[in-house]
Design a protein around this motif. Structure first.
Motif, PDB file in Angstrom:
ATOM      1  N   ARG A  32      14.954   1.453   2.624  1.00  0.00           N
ATOM      2  CA  ARG A  32      14.856   2.650   3.462  1.00  0.00           C
ATOM      3  C   ARG A  32      13.401   3.055   3.717  1.00  0.00           C
ATOM      4  O   ARG A  32      13.051   4.239   3.740  1.00  0.00           O
ATOM      5  CB  ARG A  32      15.616   3.808   2.818  1.00  0.00           C
ATOM      6  N   ARG A  33      12.577   2.046   3.963  1.00  0.00           N
ATOM      7  CA  ARG A  33      11.181   2.321   4.282  1.00  0.00           C
ATOM      8  C   ARG A  33      10.971   2.421   5.794  1.00  0.00           C
ATOM      9  O   ARG A  33       9.892   2.757   6.250  1.00  0.00           O
ATOM     10  CB  ARG A  33      10.286   1.232   3.684  1.00  0.00           C
ATOM     11  N   ILE A  34      12.002   2.070   6.555  1.00  0.00           N
ATOM     12  CA  ILE A  34      11.946   2.206   8.002  1.00  0.00           C
ATOM     13  C   ILE A  34      13.372   2.281   8.539  1.00  0.00           C
ATOM     14  O   ILE A  34      14.295   1.710   7.952  1.00  0.00           O
ATOM     15  CB  ILE A  34      11.192   1.008   8.648  1.00  0.00           C
ATOM     16  N   LYS A  35      13.539   2.995   9.632  1.00  0.00           N
ATOM     17  CA  LYS A  35      14.854   3.080  10.279  1.00  0.00           C
ATOM     18  C   LYS A  35      15.069   1.854  11.168  1.00  0.00           C
ATOM     19  O   LYS A  35      14.118   1.276  11.687  1.00  0.00           O
ATOM     20  CB  LYS A  35      14.952   4.349  11.116  1.00  0.00           C
ATOM     21  N   LEU A  36      16.323   1.496  11.355  1.00  0.00           N
ATOM     22  CA  LEU A  36      16.651   0.320  12.160  1.00  0.00           C
ATOM     23  C   LEU A  36      16.116   0.453  13.585  1.00  0.00           C
ATOM     24  O   LEU A  36      15.566  -0.507  14.143  1.00  0.00           O
ATOM     25  CB  LEU A  36      18.172   0.108  12.186  1.00  0.00           C
ATOM     26  N   SER A  49       0.836  -1.199   0.000  1.00  0.00           N
ATOM     27  CA  SER A  49       0.000   0.000   0.000  1.00  0.00           C
ATOM     28  C   SER A  49       0.872   1.250   0.000  1.00  0.00           C
ATOM     29  O   SER A  49       2.089   1.184  -0.130  1.00  0.00           O
ATOM     30  CB  SER A  49      -0.925   0.000   1.222  1.00  0.00           C
ATOM     31  N   GLU A  50       0.221   2.368   0.188  1.00  0.00           N
ATOM     32  CA  GLU A  50       0.930   3.654   0.201  1.00  0.00           C
ATOM     33  C   GLU A  50       2.070   3.609   1.209  1.00  0.00           C
ATOM     34  O   GLU A  50       1.907   3.126   2.327  1.00  0.00           O
ATOM     35  CB  GLU A  50      -0.051   4.776   0.566  1.00  0.00           C
ATOM     36  N   ASP A  51       3.220   4.099   0.817  1.00  0.00           N
ATOM     37  CA  ASP A  51       4.425   4.014   1.632  1.00  0.00           C
ATOM     38  C   ASP A  51       4.401   5.072   2.734  1.00  0.00           C
ATOM     39  O   ASP A  51       4.779   6.220   2.532  1.00  0.00           O
ATOM     40  CB  ASP A  51       5.667   4.194   0.757  1.00  0.00           C
TER      41      ASP A  51
END
Length: 358
Positions: A68-72, A28-30
């Motif tokens: 890079r859709r989420i930070k660690l 879905s939408e990022d």
């Protein structure tokens, strides 16, 4: 296969629901909300229903980080929070039902861990079985569109990598079943959908050729689905044997009758729903020698052995699916078409036997 399991209240079924919801948010939408829902559904599915979803969490988490859709830090915090919440929930609820403190999926993992490999007691398959047998049968014609999607649509390649990684990890376990790869089949169907979409976006003569090709593949898929469905419907000799057992014993329904159910019958259609008579008792006890059945007081025996059992008489043999056969002449093709609508013969063979105490 999937429709069969969708009707069963198994952990695989519930885990598939959550993994599908995770996939829906993944494509879905990022935004951060959708990504956190992905983590929520997968961690809850792994902690409560199927611990092997961890093998899906690993490639999904790596994909989210690499793209890079989420930070660690956000991934670790969300994963820890939702995992802790899920474990507390399942321990609190399941401990009540089990009467002791228990985390069911932890016990499942400890039993099926790769070191002890106790799941191999239920059979083993080659390391490539998921890719050479289970996947082609599950996807059917969608396999063609999946390959086209991987080739033409860059945006879905990461989904294909996730699915393949999951199956590679699962292939390390010798015991394999189609239901184990259910969580990633929707991933590959998404990839296949993009491949089919690309076929209809071609221009001119190529679009006509691609449309005809796609129509042919879809038609063949439906034929394959029909043949597989017919074969599957004939693959439950245990269910037919159980039904015939009660039909033949209708005059004894008020008596105290003991029935022993052999392994093949137990895994091919015998269920609690088929137990028609209240006074009858049913046993699936394993590792009983045939010579002990009479001593243990069993009046009926459902066995895969056609050999005479000491003290019993053979009442009936039950057929089950054996193989398919292509007719060799026009008459055979005609008979096959009239019988099932396809030029294929479905062959059966005796697989179960009903024995009665003399």
């Amino acid at each position: 296969h999937l429709l069969f399991y969708a009707s069963r209240l198994l952990p695989n079924t519930f885990a598939l629901i959550l993994s599908n919801l995770a996939l829906a948010n993944l494509i879905s939408e990022d935004n951060s909300r959708n990504i956190h829902f992905v983590i929520f559904y997968l961690t809850f599915g792994a902690a409560i229903f199927r611990c092997d979803l961890i093998l899906l969490i690993i490639p999904v988490a790596l994909m989210l980080l690499l793209l890079r859709r989420i930070k660690l830090t956000d991934l670790v915090v969300s994963g820890f929070f939702f995992s802790t919440l899920a474990v507390l929930l399942t321990v609190l609820i399941d401990s009540v039902f089990w009467g002791r403190v228990i985390w069911p999926e932890l016990e499942v993992f400890l039993f099926n861990n790769p070191v002890d490999n106790r799941s191999a007691q239920w059979g083993v398959s080659s390391y490539h079985w998921y890719f050479t047998s289970a996947l082609p049968k599950s996807l059917s014609g969608a396999t063609v569109f999946m390959l086209l999607g991987i080739f033409f649509e860059r945006r879905v390649r990461s989904l294909a990598v996730v699915a393949v990684s999951y199956m590679l990890l699962f292939s390390l376990l010798p015991h394999k079943e189609v239901r184990f790869i259910f969580p990633v089949l929707p991933y590959l169907n998404v990839v296949a959908a993009t491949g089919l979409d690309r076929m209809f976006k071609l221009k001119g003569h190529l679009k006509v050729i691609a449309s005809l090709f796609s129509l042919a593949v879809i038609t063949l898929s439906f034929i394959h689905l029909y043949i597989a469905t017919v074969a599957s419907s004939m693959n439950y000799p245990g269910g037919y044997a159980f039904k015939d057992l009660h039909k033949g014993g209708i005059n004894e329904q008020g008596k105290n009758i003991a029935v022993h159910i052999g392994n093949l019958a137990a895994i091919s259609g015998v269920t609690r729903f088929g137990e028609e008579y209240e006074n009858w008792t049913y046993s699936k006890e394993e590792n009983i020698d045939a010579s002990q059945l009479r001593e243990l007081g069993f009046d009926y025996v459902l066995s895969e052995s056609n050999q005479a059992l000491r003290g019993y008489k053979l009442l009936k043999q039950i057929h089950g699916f054996d193989h398919i056969e292509i007719p060799r002449d026009l008459q055979g093709i005609k008979e096959a078409l009239l019988a099932r609508g396809v030029p294929v013969l479905f062959r059966t063979s005796p697989q179960l036997y009903i024995h009665k105490l003399k």
